[in-house]
Design a protein around this motif. Structure first.
Motif, PDB file in Angstrom:
ATOM      1  N   GLU B 411      14.065  97.120  70.856  1.00  8.68           N
ATOM      2  CA  GLU B 411      15.312  96.383  70.810  1.00  8.68           C
ATOM      3  C   GLU B 411      15.618  95.789  72.175  1.00  8.68           C
ATOM      4  O   GLU B 411      15.969  94.613  72.291  1.00  8.68           O
ATOM      5  CB  GLU B 411      16.440  97.338  70.402  1.00  8.68           C
ATOM      6  CG  GLU B 411      17.358  96.751  69.368  1.00  8.68           C
ATOM      7  CD  GLU B 411      18.261  97.837  68.800  1.00  8.68           C
ATOM      8  OE1 GLU B 411      19.450  97.796  69.107  1.00  8.68           O
ATOM      9  OE2 GLU B 411      17.743  98.722  68.082  1.00  8.68           O
ATOM     10  N   SER B 414      13.364  92.885  72.723  1.00  6.29           N
ATOM     11  CA  SER B 414      13.699  91.617  72.078  1.00  6.29           C
ATOM     12  C   SER B 414      15.008  91.062  72.638  1.00  6.29           C
ATOM     13  O   SER B 414      15.191  89.846  72.730  1.00  6.29           O
ATOM     14  CB  SER B 414      13.771  91.773  70.561  1.00  6.29           C
ATOM     15  OG  SER B 414      14.869  92.586  70.216  1.00  6.29           O
ATOM     16  N   TYR B 415      15.882  91.949  73.065  1.00  7.03           N
ATOM     17  CA  TYR B 415      17.128  91.526  73.693  1.00  7.03           C
ATOM     18  C   TYR B 415      16.815  90.770  74.977  1.00  7.03           C
ATOM     19  O   TYR B 415      17.342  89.704  75.249  1.00  7.03           O
ATOM     20  CB  TYR B 415      17.980  92.763  73.979  1.00  7.03           C
ATOM     21  CG  TYR B 415      19.355  92.472  74.541  1.00  7.03           C
ATOM     22  CD1 TYR B 415      20.405  92.142  73.673  1.00  7.03           C
ATOM     23  CD2 TYR B 415      19.602  92.558  75.896  1.00  7.03           C
ATOM     24  CE1 TYR B 415      21.664  91.888  74.186  1.00  7.03           C
ATOM     25  CE2 TYR B 415      20.851  92.300  76.412  1.00  7.03           C
ATOM     26  CZ  TYR B 415      21.893  91.974  75.550  1.00  7.03           C
ATOM     27  OH  TYR B 415      23.139  91.726  76.057  1.00  7.03           O
ATOM     28  N   SER B 416      15.877  91.383  75.695  1.00  6.14           N
ATOM     29  CA  SER B 416      15.494  90.805  76.968  1.00  6.14           C
ATOM     30  C   SER B 416      14.792  89.462  76.747  1.00  6.14           C
ATOM     31  O   SER B 416      15.027  88.506  77.476  1.00  6.14           O
ATOM     32  CB  SER B 416      14.589  91.800  77.704  1.00  6.14           C
ATOM     33  OG  SER B 416      13.788  91.143  78.625  1.00  6.14           O
ATOM     34  N   SER B 418      15.315  87.482  74.308  1.00  8.22           N
ATOM     35  CA  SER B 418      16.266  86.477  73.859  1.00  8.22           C
ATOM     36  C   SER B 418      17.111  85.950  75.018  1.00  8.22           C
ATOM     37  O   SER B 418      17.560  84.819  74.989  1.00  8.22           O
ATOM     38  CB  SER B 418      17.132  87.028  72.730  1.00  8.22           C
ATOM     39  OG  SER B 418      18.168  87.810  73.221  1.00  8.22           O
ATOM     40  N   HIS B 419      17.295  86.780  76.032  1.00  5.62           N
ATOM     41  CA  HIS B 419      18.043  86.279  77.188  1.00  5.62           C
ATOM     42  C   HIS B 419      17.126  85.699  78.259  1.00  5.62           C
ATOM     43  O   HIS B 419      17.243  84.544  78.621  1.00  5.62           O
ATOM     44  CB  HIS B 419      18.876  87.399  77.822  1.00  5.62           C
ATOM     45  CG  HIS B 419      20.123  87.701  77.056  1.00  5.62           C
ATOM     46  ND1 HIS B 419      20.183  88.689  76.112  1.00  5.62           N
ATOM     47  CD2 HIS B 419      21.347  87.118  77.090  1.00  5.62           C
ATOM     48  CE1 HIS B 419      21.391  88.732  75.582  1.00  5.62           C
ATOM     49  NE2 HIS B 419      22.126  87.775  76.156  1.00  5.62           N
ATOM     50  N   GLY B 462      11.334  77.265  72.638  1.00  9.96           N
ATOM     51  CA  GLY B 462      12.637  77.795  72.242  1.00  9.96           C
ATOM     52  C   GLY B 462      12.658  78.138  70.763  1.00  9.96           C
ATOM     53  O   GLY B 462      13.126  79.225  70.361  1.00  9.96           O
ATOM     54  N   LEU B 469      12.282  86.230  67.185  1.00 17.74           N
ATOM     55  CA  LEU B 469      13.395  87.177  67.221  1.00 17.74           C
ATOM     56  C   LEU B 469      13.934  87.416  65.803  1.00 17.74           C
ATOM     57  O   LEU B 469      14.223  88.554  65.419  1.00 17.74           O
ATOM     58  CB  LEU B 469      14.515  86.669  68.127  1.00 17.74           C
ATOM     59  CG  LEU B 469      14.185  86.744  69.629  1.00 17.74           C
ATOM     60  CD1 LEU B 469      15.266  86.035  70.424  1.00 17.74           C
ATOM     61  CD2 LEU B 469      14.059  88.209  70.069  1.00 17.74           C
ATOM     62  N   ARG B 473      14.000  91.027  64.034  1.00 16.16           N
ATOM     63  CA  ARG B 473      15.282  91.550  63.582  1.00 16.16           C
ATOM     64  C   ARG B 473      15.188  92.081  62.152  1.00 16.16           C
ATOM     65  O   ARG B 473      15.871  93.022  61.770  1.00 16.16           O
ATOM     66  CB  ARG B 473      16.341  90.453  63.661  1.00 16.16           C
ATOM     67  CG  ARG B 473      17.454  90.781  64.649  1.00 16.16           C
ATOM     68  CD  ARG B 473      18.482  89.673  64.681  1.00 16.16           C
ATOM     69  NE  ARG B 473      18.518  89.056  66.000  1.00 16.16           N
ATOM     70  CZ  ARG B 473      18.305  87.760  66.220  1.00 16.16           C
ATOM     71  NH1 ARG B 473      18.074  86.935  65.215  1.00 16.16           N
ATOM     72  NH2 ARG B 473      18.349  87.304  67.440  1.00 16.16           N
TER      73      ARG B 473
END
Lengths: 150, 632
Positions: B411, B414-416, B418-419, B462, B469, B473
């Motif tokens: 998590e 994927s959070y990282s 996405s940012h 992008g 992602l 998810r």
């Protein structure tokens, strides 16, 4: 950086690229006259609460809007948001959270803490510039906050 | 003179005869009317009446009432006709006792031929009559006996055969009397008879001789016989009497008992073989242990007998447990449970125990029989199972922690992505855009084109990040299912698509779509991705035909989306559902290669299957199955 002039936008951004692009977009929309830039959460809180280098500022002369990046060094955007919104003196200041992604938990937590807008920075150039200009315009011109201290 | 002398001599002779008659017989004379005119002393003696009470009376005075009227009538008719009557009469004496007399009545006639008087001469036959009655009684007893009573000669010829014999052997007296005894002796036992007869001839009896005889119907019966010599009045052995009893049933019962006892013995030995057995008296003192008890407790029988079970008490069980056991069995109830005992060498063993109290007539326990099975190994195994389970649980817990950590890491990853992955992309795109915007006049055309390429590349990256992602998810998102009306869902999707497809000619053919049980948002994603693909890959066809339907195969609904578009080579079908796997170049058909991977993951998360069938340039069909929904 500590002249006691009226600040209209507090931009909190650690990423130099994003910062430059944001400033450029605001400039192009003639919104860049009274911008203060903080590069991390600590600087942002010091400015808003008139501490440290900003001790001679008055808290009532807060910015008209805060553009706040979520991911920040030292103290992150979420914590900054929380501090602004949990203090009666500052909670009236509109805060726009700017972030790279639309992670659901971030969005939900931001709204729980009282964020006024939440925008995802688009990857494409035009989209990014447009988003920054539109939300700056909205909060500065169309969404006049009531005078603080009320 | 001579005549007088002759008369005198005759009279004397008559007198002598009369004296002899009086001496020998009971004499009475009656007149034609039956009145007694004379009785001699013997008459008085036997009737116990004095002469005075008899003379002038008729014979009714001694009537016993024994004989029927016809008998008396016949007597009178006979003598009134002047004929002699003979018969046996039962009379009653003055003291009420009875006596029997053999009677001859002689009528004496007058000149007219009518009876002048009757002379009755009687002999006392009371004893003979009694003997006769006794014999009849005995015969009746013999006759009515259930036992077979048989008389036979020393030659083995049957002389008498009672009803018991008839019943036992099936022959009637007529069939048996006069026949040899061999008739009821089975051939293989024929030798018995001469031996018996020889013993009888020597004056010996044979008591309770058990043997087998044959009935008339051929059935063999077991008998117990007592055979005794029969002697005549002189003591000479003239035959044998045999009393035989049918003991077939008795024998049978005995054999049953024997078999029963044997069975009990077998059961006991089987029990001893199988179980640990001990018997205690009401006080709990051990009165019996079998070998297995000794073996498991490691005590010798001598050490155990007379002791109580405290000898093998392990101390493991609570007082309440022991008390409960005793309360149960002293109340006459069976106790069952598992007990840990201690052997002589201080090792422990577990026994599955059943204690059965046996009660005396008062309902109090007379003894307790305890039957046990060694469950030491089972107990050890159970402990092991508990340990294994604990270990397993611990491992599961550990794995769960690891898995959770991995999930968290994923998590965070994927959070990282996405940012942090987007920020530099924004810089690439943004500054390329700024250069184009601010310095366009100074740039040659080629330079502008390259900057465009930079922006396109960033743009596509992008999109890839967004799709990746979305895909990752999916595995974290919980599936919450409900019954879904597929017809309705697909119609909504097609309506939305028609706006996008305003400038294309696409024919949608929709068949029957049954309901299914699925997550609404995820199922919509499946239909949208499959239909969008069909639309995309059929854009070179005019008209594009897209068929959406279902069929029933092996009792399950198979949904499908078919197009008449570009299709693909089935040789690459295995790559179809892989993440970022594409069977077409980006300049043929745009896309990131995540759509079908998402569809497959959703179908798999619902427990369904997905596959495809296609031909290059000849369309493709995607099939999938889902759990059936309730009837809508």
């Amino acid at each position: 950086m500590n002249e006691p002039k009226e600040i209209e936008i507090l931009l909190v951004e650690d990423n130099q690229d994003d910062l430059d692009m944001t400033l450029r977009a605001l400039r192009k929309a003639n919104l860049a006259n009274h911008i203060h830039v903080a590069r991390d959460g600590v600087e942002a809180l010091e400015f808003i609460f008139c501490e440290g280098p900003h001790a001679n500022r008055k808290i009532e002369n807060g910015p008209k809007v805060v553009l706040l990046d979520l991911k920040l060094p030292k103290i992150d955007g979420m914590e900054v948001l929380k501090r602004i919104k949990s203090d009666p003196r500052t909670k009236i200041i509109p805060v726009v959270m700017m972030t790279s992604s639309k992670e659901q938990r971030d969005v939900i937590e931001s709204y729980h803490l009282g964020v006024n807008s939440y925008i995802v920075k688009p990857v494409n150039f035009e989209g990014f510039a447009t988003a920054v200009q539109e939300l700056g315009m909205y909060w500065l011109l169309f969404n006049q906050p009531p005078k603080t201290g009320g | 003179m001579k005549a007088e002398q002759q008369l005198k001599a005759s009279l004397k002779e008559i007198g002598d005869l009369k004296a002899a008659l009086d001496e020998h017989a009971i004499v009475a004379i009656t007149d034609p009317q039956g009145k007694i005119t004379y009785v001699n002393d013997k008459f008085c003696a036997i009737s116990k009446y004095p002469r005075e009470e008899l003379i002038g009376q008729d014979h009714r005075i001694i009537n016993s009432g024994f004989h029927p009227k016809e008998f008396i009538h016949d007597l009178w008719i006979t003598i009134a006709q002047g004929k002699v009557w003979k018969g046996e009469i039962k009379n009653k004496a003055k003291d009420g006792s009875f006596y029997w007399v053999d009677t001859t009545i002689v009528p004496f006639l007058n000149d007219d031929g009518k009876p002048r008087q009757y002379v009755a001469i009687r002999a006392d036959i009371t004893e003979r009559k009694h003997a006769e009655e006794a014999r009849v009684r005995l015969a009746a007893i013999v006759e009515s006996s259930d036992d077979a009573i048989i008389g036979k000669t020393l030659d083995g010829i049957i002389t008498s055969w009672n009803r018991g014999a008839e019943k036992a052997f099936g022959y009637s007296p007529q069939e048996a009397i006069g026949k040899p005894m061999l008739m009821i002796i089975p051939p293989e036992r024929a030798g018995e008879e001469p031996k018996i007869l020889a013993r009888i001839a020597r004056g010996e009896s044979v008591d309770h001789f058990e043997t087998v005889r044959v009935r008339k119907d051929g059935k063999r019966i077991d008998i117990s016989a007592t055979i005794s010599p029969l002697k005549d009045s002189s003591g000479k052995i003239i035959g044998a009497s045999k009393i035989a009893r049918d003991i077939t049933e008795q024998k049978h019962a005995q054999e049953q008992l024997k078999a029963f006892l044997k069975e009990i013995g077998d059961l006991k030995s089987a029990l001893d073989e199988h179980a640990i057995v001990a018997i205690t008296d009401p006080q709990g003192k051990i009165t019996y242990v079998n070998d297995k008890f000794c073996a498991i407790s490691k005590y010798s029988r001598e050490e155990l007998i007379g002791q109580d079970h405290r000898l093998i008490n392990s101390g493991f069980h609570s007082k309440e447990f022991i008390r409960d056991l005793w309360t149960t069995i002293t109340h006459g109830k069976v106790w069952k449970g598992e007990i840990k005992n201690k052997a002589k060498d201080s090792s422990f063993y577990w026994v599955d125990t059943t204690i059965v109290p046996f009660l005396n007539d008062d309902g109090k326990p007379r003894q307790y029989v305890a039957i046990r099975a060694d469950i030491t190994e089972r107990k050890a195994a159970a402990v092991e199972v508990v340990q294994l389970n604990a270990e397993l649980e611990q491992r599961v817990a550990q794995r769960t922690v690891e898995l959770e950590a991995a999930n968290k890491e994923l998590e965070a990853f994927s959070y990282s992505i996405s940012h942090d992955l987007r920020a530099p992309l924004r810089a690439v795109n943004g500054f390329a855009g700024i250069v184009l915007e601010d310095f366009s006049p100074q740039l040659p055309e080629e330079g502008k084109r390259y900057l465009e390429r930079i922006r396109n590349g960033g743009q596509q990256m992008g999109e890839l990040i967004d799709d990746l992602l979305a895909f990752s998810r999916l595995s974290r998102r919980p599936v919450s299912r409900q019954t879904i009306d597929n017809s309705k869902l697909v119609k909504i999707i097609l309506d939305e698509l028609k706006f996008v497809l305003a400038n294309r000619e696409v024919q949608f053919q929709m068949g029957q779509l049954p309901s299914c049980y699925a997550d609404p948002a995820l199922l919509k994603q499946v239909w949208v991705n499959l239909i969008s693909n069909a639309v995309k890959y059929s854009r070179d066809k005019n008209p594009a035909i897209i068929e959406i339907g279902s069929k029933c195969e092996n009792n399950e609904h198979v949904f499908f989306v078919r197009d008449n578009g570009a299709g693909f080579d089935m040789r690459y079908a295995n790559k179809l559902f892989g993440v970022f796997q594409r069977l077409h170049r980006a300049d043929e058909f745009e896309g990131t290669g995540v759509g079908l991977a998402i569809v497959q993951r959703i179908i798999h998360r619902h427990g369904g299957r997905i596959w495809a069938d296609a031909k290059l340039n000849n369309g493709a069909t995607f099939y999938f199955t889902l759990e059936e929904g309730e009837n809508l």
